[in-house]
Scaffold this motif. Structure first.
Motif, mmCIF file in Angstrom:
data_model
loop_
_atom_site.group_PDB
_atom_site.id
_atom_site.type_symbol
_atom_site.label_atom_id
_atom_site.label_comp_id
_atom_site.label_asym_id
_atom_site.label_seq_id
_atom_site.Cartn_x
_atom_site.Cartn_y
_atom_site.Cartn_z
ATOM 1 N N ALA A 1 -20.386 46.097 3.201
ATOM 2 C CA ALA A 1 -19.963 47.049 4.232
ATOM 3 C C ALA A 1 -20.916 47.025 5.416
ATOM 4 N N ALA A 2 -22.219 46.962 5.124
ATOM 5 C CA ALA A 2 -23.209 46.962 6.198
ATOM 6 C C ALA A 2 -23.116 45.710 7.055
ATOM 7 N N ARG A 3 -22.714 44.618 6.454
ATOM 8 C CA ARG A 3 -22.626 43.344 7.190
ATOM 9 C C ARG A 3 -21.243 43.107 7.797
ATOM 10 N N GLY A 4 -20.369 44.087 7.645
ATOM 11 C CA GLY A 4 -19.042 43.964 8.237
ATOM 12 C C GLY A 4 -18.129 42.977 7.540
ATOM 13 N N LYS A 5 -18.421 42.664 6.288
ATOM 14 C CA LYS A 5 -17.587 41.712 5.525
ATOM 15 C C LYS A 5 -16.429 42.476 4.876
ATOM 16 N N THR A 6 -15.520 42.919 5.731
ATOM 17 C CA THR A 6 -14.426 43.778 5.280
ATOM 18 C C THR A 6 -13.488 43.062 4.324
ATOM 19 N N ALA A 7 -13.139 41.817 4.629
ATOM 20 C CA ALA A 7 -12.190 41.080 3.791
ATOM 21 C C ALA A 7 -12.748 40.894 2.385
ATOM 22 N N GLU A 8 -14.036 40.524 2.301
ATOM 23 C CA GLU A 8 -14.659 40.322 0.989
ATOM 24 C C GLU A 8 -14.712 41.628 0.206
ATOM 25 N N LEU A 9 -15.031 42.728 0.888
ATOM 26 C CA LEU A 9 -15.116 44.033 0.240
ATOM 27 C C LEU A 9 -13.749 44.472 -0.284
ATOM 28 N N GLU A 10 -12.729 44.304 0.536
ATOM 29 C CA GLU A 10 -11.387 44.688 0.115
ATOM 30 C C GLU A 10 -10.910 43.816 -1.042
ATOM 31 N N GLY A 11 -11.294 42.535 -1.034
ATOM 32 C CA GLY A 11 -10.918 41.646 -2.117
ATOM 33 C C GLY A 11 -11.511 42.079 -3.437
ATOM 34 N N LEU A 12 -12.786 42.498 -3.426
ATOM 35 C CA LEU A 12 -13.427 42.978 -4.648
ATOM 36 C C LEU A 12 -12.745 44.231 -5.174
ATOM 37 N N LYS A 13 -12.426 45.144 -4.281
ATOM 38 C CA LYS A 13 -11.778 46.394 -4.696
ATOM 39 C C LYS A 13 -10.385 46.138 -5.255
ATOM 40 N N LYS A 14 -9.676 45.192 -4.672
ATOM 41 C CA LYS A 14 -8.321 44.869 -5.121
ATOM 42 C C LYS A 14 -8.319 44.303 -6.531
ATOM 43 N N ASP A 15 -9.388 43.567 -6.896
ATOM 44 C CA ASP A 15 -9.455 42.923 -8.207
ATOM 45 C C ASP A 15 -9.753 43.892 -9.341
ATOM 46 N N LEU A 16 -10.268 45.087 -9.018
ATOM 47 C CA LEU A 16 -10.677 46.027 -10.061
ATOM 48 C C LEU A 16 -9.475 46.734 -10.687
#
Length: 290
Positions: free
Chosen positions: A80-95
Protein backbone atom coordinates in the motif's frame (compact mmCIF):
# COMPACT_ATOMS: atom_id res chain seq x y z
CA UNK A 1 -32.56 -33.17 -6.41
CA UNK A 2 -28.92 -33.73 -5.46
CA UNK A 3 -27.64 -31.91 -2.37
CA UNK A 4 -25.38 -29.01 -3.28
CA UNK A 5 -21.61 -29.46 -3.03
CA UNK A 6 -20.30 -26.60 -0.88
CA UNK A 7 -17.07 -27.99 0.58
CA UNK A 8 -13.82 -29.30 -0.85
CA UNK A 9 -11.01 -31.33 0.72
CA UNK A 10 -7.35 -30.79 -0.22
CA UNK A 11 -4.91 -33.47 1.07
CA UNK A 12 -1.62 -31.60 1.63
CA UNK A 13 0.16 -33.76 4.21
CA UNK A 14 2.56 -35.55 1.83
CA UNK A 15 6.33 -35.22 2.21
CA UNK A 16 7.13 -34.53 -1.44
CA UNK A 17 10.21 -36.76 -1.44
CA UNK A 18 10.41 -36.77 -5.25
CA UNK A 19 11.32 -33.07 -5.15
CA UNK A 20 14.05 -33.16 -2.52
CA UNK A 21 15.98 -31.09 -1.66
CA UNK A 22 13.51 -28.38 -2.77
CA UNK A 23 10.87 -29.77 -0.41
CA UNK A 24 13.16 -30.28 2.58
CA UNK A 25 11.87 -27.11 4.27
CA UNK A 26 9.04 -26.07 1.93
CA UNK A 27 5.85 -28.07 1.24
CA UNK A 28 5.64 -29.41 -2.30
CA UNK A 29 2.21 -27.77 -2.56
CA UNK A 30 3.94 -24.38 -2.33
CA UNK A 31 6.17 -25.00 -5.35
CA UNK A 32 5.17 -22.44 -7.96
CA UNK A 33 3.73 -22.93 -11.41
CA UNK A 34 4.66 -19.62 -13.02
CA UNK A 35 3.91 -17.28 -10.09
CA UNK A 36 1.25 -19.16 -8.11
CA UNK A 37 1.77 -22.09 -5.74
CA UNK A 38 0.37 -25.44 -6.79
CA UNK A 39 -2.19 -25.36 -4.00
CA UNK A 40 -3.36 -21.88 -5.05
CA UNK A 41 -4.03 -23.10 -8.60
CA UNK A 42 -6.16 -25.97 -7.26
CA UNK A 43 -8.03 -23.74 -4.81
CA UNK A 44 -8.69 -21.36 -7.71
CA UNK A 45 -10.28 -24.25 -9.61
CA UNK A 46 -12.50 -25.10 -6.65
CA UNK A 47 -13.52 -21.50 -6.03
CA UNK A 48 -14.42 -20.94 -9.70
CA UNK A 49 -16.70 -23.99 -9.44
CA UNK A 50 -18.60 -22.40 -6.55
CA UNK A 51 -16.96 -24.14 -3.58
CA UNK A 52 -17.52 -22.12 -0.39
CA UNK A 53 -15.45 -23.93 2.28
CA UNK A 54 -11.90 -25.18 1.81
CA UNK A 55 -10.64 -28.01 4.04
CA UNK A 56 -6.88 -28.62 4.08
CA UNK A 57 -5.62 -31.89 5.54
CA UNK A 58 -2.10 -31.01 6.64
CA UNK A 59 0.88 -32.64 8.34
CA UNK A 60 3.98 -31.51 10.17
CA UNK A 61 5.95 -28.62 8.63
CA UNK A 62 2.95 -27.46 6.60
CA UNK A 63 2.15 -24.28 8.51
CA UNK A 64 3.30 -22.19 5.55
CA UNK A 65 0.17 -23.34 3.68
CA UNK A 66 -2.03 -21.94 6.44
CA UNK A 67 0.00 -18.72 6.38
CA UNK A 68 -0.45 -18.47 2.61
CA UNK A 69 -4.23 -18.41 3.00
CA UNK A 70 -4.13 -15.76 5.71
CA UNK A 71 -3.59 -12.01 5.72
CA UNK A 72 -0.07 -10.61 6.01
CA UNK A 73 -0.46 -7.07 7.39
CA UNK A 74 3.25 -6.22 7.07
CA UNK A 75 3.39 -7.17 3.38
CA UNK A 76 0.07 -5.51 2.66
CA UNK A 77 1.26 -2.34 4.39
CA UNK A 78 4.43 -2.22 2.27
CA UNK A 79 2.46 -2.75 -0.95
CA UNK A 80 0.00 0.00 0.00
CA UNK A 81 2.80 2.40 0.89
CA UNK A 82 4.52 1.78 -2.44
CA UNK A 83 1.34 2.23 -4.43
CA UNK A 84 1.30 -1.38 -5.68
CA UNK A 85 -2.48 -1.45 -5.85
CA UNK A 86 -2.80 -4.29 -8.37
CA UNK A 87 -0.55 -6.59 -6.33
CA UNK A 88 -2.41 -5.75 -3.11
CA UNK A 89 -5.81 -6.37 -4.66
CA UNK A 90 -4.55 -9.65 -6.12
CA UNK A 91 -3.48 -10.90 -2.69
CA UNK A 92 -6.82 -9.97 -1.15
CA UNK A 93 -8.74 -11.64 -3.97
CA UNK A 94 -6.89 -14.94 -3.40
CA UNK A 95 -7.85 -15.16 0.29
CA UNK A 96 -10.83 -17.27 1.36
CA UNK A 97 -13.44 -15.30 3.27
CA UNK A 98 -13.16 -15.35 7.06
CA UNK A 99 -14.21 -18.74 8.40
CA UNK A 100 -14.18 -20.35 4.96
CA UNK A 101 -10.88 -22.26 5.39
CA UNK A 102 -10.28 -25.10 7.85
CA UNK A 103 -7.09 -27.01 8.64
CA UNK A 104 -6.99 -30.50 10.14
CA UNK A 105 -3.95 -32.63 10.90
CA UNK A 106 -3.18 -36.08 9.55
CA UNK A 107 -0.74 -37.26 12.21
CA UNK A 108 0.38 -40.40 10.37
CA UNK A 109 1.05 -40.97 6.64
CA UNK A 110 -1.64 -43.63 6.23
CA UNK A 111 -2.69 -42.84 2.70
CA UNK A 112 -5.27 -40.85 0.76
CA UNK A 113 -8.23 -42.64 2.27
CA UNK A 114 -7.06 -41.79 5.77
CA UNK A 115 -6.46 -38.16 4.78
CA UNK A 116 -10.04 -37.88 3.51
CA UNK A 117 -11.35 -39.50 6.71
CA UNK A 118 -9.52 -36.85 8.76
CA UNK A 119 -11.86 -34.22 7.28
CA UNK A 120 -15.05 -36.03 8.35
CA UNK A 121 -16.12 -33.71 11.17
CA UNK A 122 -15.79 -30.59 9.06
CA UNK A 123 -17.56 -32.05 6.03
CA UNK A 124 -20.37 -33.55 8.12
CA UNK A 125 -23.29 -35.16 6.34
CA UNK A 126 -22.77 -33.39 3.02
CA UNK A 127 -21.45 -34.37 -0.40
CA UNK A 128 -18.01 -32.90 -1.00
CA UNK A 129 -15.32 -32.42 -3.60
CA UNK A 130 -11.85 -33.89 -3.27
CA UNK A 131 -8.99 -32.32 -5.23
CA UNK A 132 -5.43 -33.66 -5.23
CA UNK A 133 -2.99 -30.73 -5.38
CA UNK A 134 -0.40 -32.78 -7.30
CA UNK A 135 -2.70 -32.59 -10.33
CA UNK A 136 -3.17 -29.34 -12.22
CA UNK A 137 -5.80 -29.23 -14.93
CA UNK A 138 -5.73 -26.71 -17.75
CA UNK A 139 -9.05 -26.33 -19.55
CA UNK A 140 -10.24 -24.22 -22.50
CA UNK A 141 -13.39 -23.11 -20.67
CA UNK A 142 -14.97 -24.36 -17.46
CA UNK A 143 -12.56 -25.84 -14.92
CA UNK A 144 -12.49 -29.59 -14.35
CA UNK A 145 -14.45 -29.47 -11.09
CA UNK A 146 -17.05 -27.16 -12.63
CA UNK A 147 -17.53 -29.69 -15.45
CA UNK A 148 -17.98 -32.43 -12.86
CA UNK A 149 -20.54 -30.41 -10.92
CA UNK A 150 -22.59 -30.01 -14.10
CA UNK A 151 -22.78 -33.80 -14.33
CA UNK A 152 -23.49 -34.11 -10.59
CA UNK A 153 -26.43 -31.71 -10.80
CA UNK A 154 -27.95 -33.88 -13.53
CA UNK A 155 -27.23 -37.32 -12.07
CA UNK A 156 -26.29 -37.04 -8.39
CA UNK A 157 -24.27 -39.89 -6.92
CA UNK A 158 -20.49 -39.87 -6.99
CA UNK A 159 -18.45 -38.41 -9.85
CA UNK A 160 -14.84 -39.15 -10.82
CA UNK A 161 -12.90 -37.25 -13.48
CA UNK A 162 -11.06 -39.64 -15.79
CA UNK A 163 -8.75 -39.44 -18.76
CA UNK A 164 -7.52 -42.02 -21.28
CA UNK A 165 -3.93 -43.19 -20.90
CA UNK A 166 -1.61 -45.24 -23.13
CA UNK A 167 -1.67 -48.94 -22.30
CA UNK A 168 1.89 -49.02 -21.00
CA UNK A 169 1.09 -46.33 -18.39
CA UNK A 170 -2.09 -47.81 -16.92
CA UNK A 171 -0.14 -49.79 -14.31
CA UNK A 172 0.68 -46.49 -12.55
CA UNK A 173 -2.90 -45.32 -11.99
CA UNK A 174 -6.33 -46.22 -10.71
CA UNK A 175 -8.36 -47.49 -13.67
CA UNK A 176 -12.15 -47.67 -13.95
CA UNK A 177 -14.42 -50.15 -15.67
CA UNK A 178 -17.36 -48.42 -17.33
CA UNK A 179 -20.70 -49.22 -18.90
CA UNK A 180 -22.44 -47.68 -21.89
CA UNK A 181 -21.78 -43.96 -21.90
CA UNK A 182 -23.71 -40.83 -22.74
CA UNK A 183 -21.32 -38.47 -24.49
CA UNK A 184 -18.34 -38.10 -22.15
CA UNK A 185 -20.11 -39.52 -19.07
CA UNK A 186 -20.10 -43.22 -18.21
CA UNK A 187 -21.49 -45.31 -15.34
CA UNK A 188 -18.63 -46.87 -13.39
CA UNK A 189 -18.97 -50.63 -12.89
CA UNK A 190 -15.64 -51.27 -11.19
CA UNK A 191 -12.20 -49.88 -10.48
CA UNK A 192 -8.75 -51.22 -9.72
CA UNK A 193 -5.66 -49.52 -8.31
CA UNK A 194 -2.50 -49.95 -10.43
CA UNK A 195 -3.62 -53.01 -12.40
CA UNK A 196 -1.14 -55.58 -13.64
CA UNK A 197 -0.43 -55.33 -17.39
CA UNK A 198 -3.09 -57.15 -19.36
CA UNK A 199 -5.74 -56.93 -16.62
CA UNK A 200 -6.86 -53.33 -17.16
CA UNK A 201 -10.66 -52.95 -17.37
CA UNK A 202 -10.34 -49.92 -19.69
CA UNK A 203 -7.90 -47.18 -20.63
CA UNK A 204 -9.63 -44.59 -18.39
CA UNK A 205 -7.61 -43.52 -15.37
CA UNK A 206 -8.77 -41.68 -12.25
CA UNK A 207 -7.49 -38.13 -12.47
CA UNK A 208 -7.45 -36.78 -8.91
CA UNK A 209 -10.80 -34.97 -8.92
CA UNK A 210 -13.75 -36.52 -7.09
CA UNK A 211 -17.25 -35.67 -5.90
CA UNK A 212 -18.16 -38.06 -3.09
CA UNK A 213 -21.12 -38.67 -0.83
CA UNK A 214 -20.60 -38.51 2.97
CA UNK A 215 -21.30 -42.23 3.43
CA UNK A 216 -17.69 -42.76 2.33
CA UNK A 217 -16.52 -41.72 5.81
CA UNK A 218 -18.08 -44.69 7.61
CA UNK A 219 -16.50 -47.04 5.08
CA UNK A 220 -13.10 -45.38 5.49
CA UNK A 221 -13.38 -45.71 9.27
CA UNK A 222 -13.81 -49.48 8.92
CA UNK A 223 -11.40 -49.87 6.02
CA UNK A 224 -8.41 -52.15 6.64
CA UNK A 225 -5.00 -51.17 5.33
CA UNK A 226 -4.45 -52.12 1.71
CA UNK A 227 -1.62 -51.68 -0.77
CA UNK A 228 1.48 -50.12 0.75
CA UNK A 229 0.08 -50.49 4.26
CA UNK A 230 -2.22 -47.50 3.64
CA UNK A 231 -5.96 -46.84 3.81
CA UNK A 232 -6.87 -46.86 0.13
CA UNK A 233 -9.68 -44.58 -1.03
CA UNK A 234 -10.32 -46.92 -3.95
CA UNK A 235 -11.24 -49.79 -1.59
CA UNK A 236 -13.90 -47.70 0.14
CA UNK A 237 -15.25 -46.37 -3.16
CA UNK A 238 -15.69 -49.95 -4.34
CA UNK A 239 -17.65 -50.68 -1.17
CA UNK A 240 -19.80 -47.57 -1.64
CA UNK A 241 -20.44 -48.56 -5.24
CA UNK A 242 -22.57 -51.47 -3.97
CA UNK A 243 -25.23 -49.03 -2.78
CA UNK A 244 -24.63 -45.80 -4.71
CA UNK A 245 -24.10 -44.81 -8.33
CA UNK A 246 -20.67 -43.76 -9.56
CA UNK A 247 -20.07 -41.91 -12.83
CA UNK A 248 -16.91 -41.18 -14.79
CA UNK A 249 -16.53 -37.90 -16.65
CA UNK A 250 -13.96 -37.72 -19.42
CA UNK A 251 -13.32 -34.03 -18.79
CA UNK A 252 -12.31 -31.47 -21.40
CA UNK A 253 -8.77 -30.21 -20.89
CA UNK A 254 -5.29 -31.44 -20.07
CA UNK A 255 -3.90 -32.60 -16.75
CA UNK A 256 -0.33 -32.29 -15.48
CA UNK A 257 1.09 -34.66 -12.88
CA UNK A 258 3.02 -32.15 -10.81
CA UNK A 259 4.15 -34.92 -8.49
CA UNK A 260 6.75 -35.74 -11.15
CA UNK A 261 9.52 -33.43 -12.25
CA UNK A 262 8.64 -33.74 -15.95
CA UNK A 263 4.96 -33.04 -15.28
CA UNK A 264 5.78 -30.08 -13.06
CA UNK A 265 8.06 -28.54 -15.69
CA UNK A 266 5.47 -29.17 -18.42
CA UNK A 267 2.82 -27.43 -16.31
CA UNK A 268 5.06 -24.38 -15.91
CA UNK A 269 5.54 -24.17 -19.66
CA UNK A 270 1.87 -24.72 -20.48
CA UNK A 271 0.57 -22.20 -17.93
CA UNK A 272 3.19 -19.65 -18.99
CA UNK A 273 2.20 -20.04 -22.64
CA UNK A 274 -1.41 -19.36 -21.63
CA UNK A 275 -0.42 -15.94 -20.24
CA UNK A 276 -0.67 -13.28 -22.99
CA UNK A 277 2.09 -11.19 -21.41
CA UNK A 278 4.47 -14.15 -21.16
CA UNK A 279 3.73 -16.30 -24.17
CA UNK A 280 6.03 -14.64 -26.72
CA UNK A 281 8.91 -14.37 -24.24
CA UNK A 282 8.63 -18.02 -23.26
CA UNK A 283 8.51 -19.18 -26.88
CA UNK A 284 11.60 -17.12 -27.64
CA UNK A 285 13.50 -18.63 -24.69
CA UNK A 286 12.47 -22.18 -25.64
CA UNK A 287 13.71 -21.64 -29.17
CA UNK A 288 17.09 -20.57 -27.80
CA UNK A 289 17.32 -23.78 -25.76
CA UNK A 290 16.25 -26.24 -28.45
Amino acid sequence: MAARVRKAVFPVAGLGTRFLPATKAMPKEMLTVVDRPLIQHVVDEARSAGIEHFVFVTGRNKSIIEDHFDQQPELEGVLAARGKTAELEGLKKDLPEAGRASFVRQQEPLGLGHAVWCARDIIGNEPFALLLPDVLVQTPGKGCLAQMLDVYEQRGGNILAVEPMPEDQLKNYGVVAVGQGDGKTFPITGMVEKPKPGTEPSNLTILGRYILQPEIFALLAAQEKGAGGEIQLTDSMLALMKTQAFYALEYEGRAFDCGSKAGFLAANIAFALARPGLRDQVIAEIKKLV
